[in-house]
Design a protein around this motif. Structure first.
Motif, PDB file in Angstrom:
ATOM      1  N   GLU A 150       0.829  -1.198   0.000  1.00  0.00           N
ATOM      2  CA  GLU A 150       0.000   0.000   0.000  1.00  0.00           C
ATOM      3  C   GLU A 150       0.872   1.261   0.000  1.00  0.00           C
ATOM      4  O   GLU A 150       0.610   2.214  -0.748  1.00  0.00           O
ATOM      5  N   GLU A 151       1.919   1.253   0.812  1.00  0.00           N
ATOM      6  CA  GLU A 151       2.806   2.423   0.878  1.00  0.00           C
ATOM      7  C   GLU A 151       3.547   2.621  -0.448  1.00  0.00           C
ATOM      8  O   GLU A 151       3.690   3.752  -0.931  1.00  0.00           O
ATOM      9  N   ALA A 152       4.012   1.524  -1.029  1.00  0.00           N
ATOM     10  CA  ALA A 152       4.736   1.620  -2.293  1.00  0.00           C
ATOM     11  C   ALA A 152       3.824   2.134  -3.404  1.00  0.00           C
ATOM     12  O   ALA A 152       4.209   3.003  -4.200  1.00  0.00           O
ATOM     13  N   ALA A 153       2.606   1.612  -3.466  1.00  0.00           N
ATOM     14  CA  ALA A 153       1.659   2.054  -4.490  1.00  0.00           C
ATOM     15  C   ALA A 153       1.340   3.535  -4.325  1.00  0.00           C
ATOM     16  O   ALA A 153       1.221   4.277  -5.316  1.00  0.00           O
ATOM     17  N   GLN A 154       1.231   3.984  -3.074  1.00  0.00           N
ATOM     18  CA  GLN A 154       0.943   5.400  -2.837  1.00  0.00           C
ATOM     19  C   GLN A 154       2.093   6.282  -3.310  1.00  0.00           C
ATOM     20  O   GLN A 154       1.872   7.371  -3.846  1.00  0.00           O
ATOM     21  N   GLN A 155       3.332   5.821  -3.134  1.00  0.00           N
ATOM     22  CA  GLN A 155       4.476   6.582  -3.636  1.00  0.00           C
ATOM     23  C   GLN A 155       4.393   6.752  -5.158  1.00  0.00           C
ATOM     24  O   GLN A 155       4.677   7.826  -5.689  1.00  0.00           O
ATOM     25  N   VAL A 156       3.994   5.699  -5.830  1.00  0.00           N
ATOM     26  CA  VAL A 156       3.881   5.766  -7.290  1.00  0.00           C
ATOM     27  C   VAL A 156       2.782   6.746  -7.694  1.00  0.00           C
ATOM     28  O   VAL A 156       2.965   7.582  -8.596  1.00  0.00           O
ATOM     29  N   LEU A 157       1.641   6.663  -7.041  1.00  0.00           N
ATOM     30  CA  LEU A 157       0.529   7.556  -7.377  1.00  0.00           C
ATOM     31  C   LEU A 157       0.894   9.017  -7.124  1.00  0.00           C
ATOM     32  O   LEU A 157       0.560   9.905  -7.918  1.00  0.00           O
ATOM     33  N   LEU A 158       1.607   9.275  -6.046  1.00  0.00           N
ATOM     34  CA  LEU A 158       2.029  10.644  -5.764  1.00  0.00           C
ATOM     35  C   LEU A 158       3.029  11.150  -6.804  1.00  0.00           C
ATOM     36  O   LEU A 158       3.020  12.323  -7.167  1.00  0.00           O
ATOM     37  N   LYS A 159       3.887  10.258  -7.298  1.00  0.00           N
ATOM     38  CA  LYS A 159       4.836  10.649  -8.341  1.00  0.00           C
ATOM     39  C   LYS A 159       4.101  10.971  -9.643  1.00  0.00           C
ATOM     40  O   LYS A 159       4.439  11.946 -10.338  1.00  0.00           O
ATOM     41  N   ILE A 160       3.100  10.170  -9.976  1.00  0.00           N
ATOM     42  CA  ILE A 160       2.302  10.450 -11.169  1.00  0.00           C
ATOM     43  C   ILE A 160       1.661  11.832 -11.059  1.00  0.00           C
ATOM     44  O   ILE A 160       1.666  12.630 -12.003  1.00  0.00           O
ATOM     45  N   GLU A 161       1.109  12.102  -9.894  1.00  0.00           N
ATOM     46  CA  GLU A 161       0.464  13.399  -9.664  1.00  0.00           C
ATOM     47  C   GLU A 161       1.495  14.526  -9.733  1.00  0.00           C
ATOM     48  O   GLU A 161       1.252  15.566 -10.370  1.00  0.00           O
ATOM     49  N   ALA A 162       2.660  14.346  -9.097  1.00  0.00           N
ATOM     50  CA  ALA A 162       3.682  15.393  -9.068  1.00  0.00           C
ATOM     51  C   ALA A 162       4.183  15.723 -10.466  1.00  0.00           C
ATOM     52  O   ALA A 162       4.530  16.874 -10.754  1.00  0.00           O
ATOM     53  N   MET A 163       4.222  14.728 -11.344  1.00  0.00           N
ATOM     54  CA  MET A 163       4.694  14.962 -12.711  1.00  0.00           C
ATOM     55  C   MET A 163       3.594  15.481 -13.623  1.00  0.00           C
ATOM     56  O   MET A 163       3.834  15.742 -14.800  1.00  0.00           O
ATOM     57  N   GLY A 164       2.380  15.630 -13.073  1.00  0.00           N
ATOM     58  CA  GLY A 164       1.308  16.281 -13.822  1.00  0.00           C
ATOM     59  C   GLY A 164       0.481  15.390 -14.702  1.00  0.00           C
ATOM     60  O   GLY A 164      -0.367  15.883 -15.456  1.00  0.00           O
ATOM     61  N   PHE A 165       0.687  14.072 -14.627  1.00  0.00           N
ATOM     62  CA  PHE A 165      -0.052  13.185 -15.511  1.00  0.00           C
ATOM     63  C   PHE A 165      -1.461  12.861 -15.003  1.00  0.00           C
ATOM     64  O   PHE A 165      -2.255  12.279 -15.742  1.00  0.00           O
ATOM     65  N   MET A 166      -1.727  13.241 -13.771  1.00  0.00           N
ATOM     66  CA  MET A 166      -3.049  12.926 -13.246  1.00  0.00           C
ATOM     67  C   MET A 166      -3.310  13.766 -12.009  1.00  0.00           C
ATOM     68  O   MET A 166      -2.427  13.952 -11.164  1.00  0.00           O
ATOM     69  N   ASP A 167      -4.511  14.276 -11.918  1.00  0.00           N
ATOM     70  CA  ASP A 167      -4.926  14.994 -10.716  1.00  0.00           C
ATOM     71  C   ASP A 167      -5.625  13.990  -9.812  1.00  0.00           C
ATOM     72  O   ASP A 167      -6.713  13.486 -10.127  1.00  0.00           O
ATOM     73  N   LEU A 168      -4.979  13.671  -8.697  1.00  0.00           N
ATOM     74  CA  LEU A 168      -5.522  12.636  -7.826  1.00  0.00           C
ATOM     75  C   LEU A 168      -6.358  13.199  -6.681  1.00  0.00           C
ATOM     76  O   LEU A 168      -6.691  12.492  -5.742  1.00  0.00           O
ATOM     77  N   GLN A 169      -6.657  14.483  -6.741  1.00  0.00           N
ATOM     78  CA  GLN A 169      -7.465  15.066  -5.658  1.00  0.00           C
ATOM     79  C   GLN A 169      -8.906  14.589  -5.752  1.00  0.00           C
ATOM     80  O   GLN A 169      -9.432  14.378  -6.839  1.00  0.00           O
TER      81      GLN A 169
END
Length: 574
Positions: free
Chosen positions: A555-574
């Motif tokens: 779960e923690e690893a997957a969250q790191q990936v999702l946050l990286k996707i968001e930080a790079m602008g490919f997805m708004d996860l809000q």
């Protein structure tokens, strides 16, 4: 096969056979050994056949090649700066000898030309890189091509062209050298300045070409490369649509647009000389040579590979032989007080305000959907580019997990896939290493070559998913850095994002887990060539994300990936 002597540019070699002879030769060629041309070879063949590479009459033999590499001279002393070679596999080369005739085919199997073999040899690729491109740095795309894509044997020989490669796009703009010369003569154009470009044209480029044409008292030919350019460049379809918009900004009857099917090498100074020879063959009298003309950018240490004016200096050095005059690039800048463009060397920056948007800033604004000011780009050009480069949140992307067997990459990849599907908004495809092996690469073994091919197949599929706006999640071991880089280039050329995620779980932990018993079998010698044991794993040096799952939950690893996707602008996860 005839020598044409049109009114512009001197003798033009046209290597195409007449229709009747071509049909006869084609019938005989059924029994010839065949070579399927690569994309680069197709570009080279087209310009050999139509005369764009005059005075060459085929792929270089070893004497011409050695002379060009060493001294920029063919064996007869003619100036020529870049090797034009036919590289083939070791296996194919063993079937050939001098005097053999080889059918050169396009990817669909159509015979385009016959090559009569003069000689075969194994080139020194490192020497070619050093002498021709002035570097062995892998950041140079031509150096990487020589090391990783070029076949090991070169075949020299004259060609007889049966047909030109087929094109279905922008056919009205694909003029051969002879056709373009005839157009110049028909229109009464005696002085023609060519503008070489591999990028979209904005207002500064238009102002630059206006100025160059006025200085040379010449008509203008916009002559963009539509063969192979630098990896990551805007695709030629989008660029040509932009050029067609820009063409209307010039006075009628003063400017022409034609496409050049060239495979660039990004060779800087030598390439500038090459471009001058090619434009002379197309009938031009002048060529605009820009700052860092045909340069690849920075090396692995962040230093420019070529100096800003090295290309201009080399063209000047050979001016007497080239038969075409250089028009040096003058950087054009927008001056706020003048509400227009001016050469930078004519601006007093102590009293005038220079406005500029760098290429990096332009791409950032495009990614984020921000405004592009009218003084920088024509609205219709910007709109055309927005179709090709939507904001990052609407682009496809590839998540490429790499790591040792047992590192946890497949588990994390599955978790990320589920979370992206839960969120919705785009199609998501998981390309797991084991599943791909079963369904896409079942015939492959585990040799280095087969592992490399398997990863490239994954990269091809991921690039197509990305191109169409989807999310591709890949989770192979992918132990070799060069192969991972090739996948990155495939994906990024599909106008999408590539995120390399190194699951950096230590070997000891992976062995401790060893759910499939593979490490134990490898240690016992029952499996050979096992990554991490008797075959190396080349860890990524600068991945977008690095995760060690030793003390990290899925779960923690997957969250790191999702946050990286968001930080790079490919997805708004809000």
């Amino acid at each position: 096969m005839t020598d044409l002597i049109p009114p512009y540019g001197g003798t033009l070699k046209d290597l195409r056979l007449d229709a009747a002879t071509a049909e006869s030769v084609k019938a005989d060629a059924v029994d010839y050994p065949s070579w399927d041309l690569t994309d680069r070879q197709l570009c080279d063949l087209e310009l050999l056949a139509n005369g764009g590479f005059s005075p060459l009459e085929g792929f270089m033999d070893q004497r011409d090649y050695d002379g060009v590499v060493s001294d920029m001279r063919l064996a007869d002393g003619t100036l020529w700066p870049v090797p034009i070679t036919l590289d083939v596999s070791e296996a194919f080369a063993t079937t050939l000898q001098a005097g053999d005739r080889v059918a050169l085919r396009d990817p669909e199997g159509v015979i385009l030309a016959i090559l009569t073999v003069s000689d075969l040899w194994r080139p020194d690729h490192e020497r070619e890189a050093e002498r021709v491109y002035g570097t062995r740095d892998p950041a140079h795309p031509a150096v990487t091509w020589l090391r990783e894509q070029s076949h090991p044997v070169y075949v020299g020989g004259r060609i007889e062209a049966l047909d030109l490669p087929g094109h279905y796009d922008f056919t009205h703009l694909r003029l051969t050298p002879a056709a373009l010369r005839e157009r110049f003569q028909r229109n009464g154009w005696r002085r023609i300045v060519a503008f070489q470009t591999r990028n979209p044209m904005h207002r500064a480029h238009v102002e630059l070409t206006f100025l160059a044409a006025r200085q040379a008292e010449a008509n203008l030919l916009i002559h963009p490369v539509v063969g192979m350019t630098k990896p990551g460049d805007v695709d030629h379809y989008s660029r040509v649509r932009c050029y067609e918009h820009v063409l209307h900004k010039y006075p009628e009857q003063t400017t022409a647009l034609s496409l050049l099917p060239l495979a660039m090498r990004m060779g800087g100074p030598r390439e500038a000389v090459w471009h001058a020879i090619i434009r002379r063959n197309y009938g031009c009298t002048h060529l605009i040579v820009g700052r860092d003309h045909a340069g690849p950018g920075k090396d692995s240490q962040g230093e420019e590979i070529y100096g800003p004016y090295d290309a201009q200096d080399m063209v000047t050095r050979y001016a007497d032989e080239l038969g075409i005059q250089m028009v040096p690039f003058r950087m054009m800048v927008y001056v706020q007080e003048r509400a227009g463009y001016a050469p930078i060397d004519e601006v007093d920056e102590s009293t005038e305000t220079v406005m500029n948007i760098s290429g990096t800033e332009f791409r950032r604004r495009m990614r984020e959907g921000l405004e592009i000011p009218d003084w920088f780009g024509y609205p219709e050009v910007v709109e055309e580019l927005r179709k090709t480069f939507p904001p990052r949140a609407k682009q496809g992307f590839t998540l490429f997990f790499t790591g040792l067997s047992g590192s946890g990459k497949s588990t994390i990849a599955n978790a990320v896939m589920v979370k992206l599907m839960e969120r919705g908004g785009r199609p998501v495809t998981l390309l797991d290493g084991d599943r791909v092996r079963k369904h896409l690469s079942s015939e492959l073994g585990f040799s280095k070559a087969h592992r490399d091919l398997n990863i490239r197949r994954i990269g091809f599929v991921a690039a197509e998913i990305t191109r169409n706006g989807g999310a591709a999640i890949c989770a192979p071991i992918a132990p070799y850095s060069a192969t991972r880089q090739a996948v990155r280039e495939m994906v990024e050329s599909a106008n999408g994002g590539f995120l390399e995620i190194h699951v950096a779980t230590p070997l000891e932990e992976c062995e401790r887990r060893d759910r499939k018993g593979l490490y134990a079998r490898a240690r016992a010698g029952q499996i050979t060539g096992f990554t991490g044991i008797d075959d190396p794993y080349e860890a990524p040096e600068m991945p977008e994300l690095r995760i060690d799952t030793t003390d990290c939950s899925v779960e923690e690893a997957a969250q790191q990936v999702l946050l990286k996707i968001e930080a790079m602008g490919f997805m708004d996860l809000q």
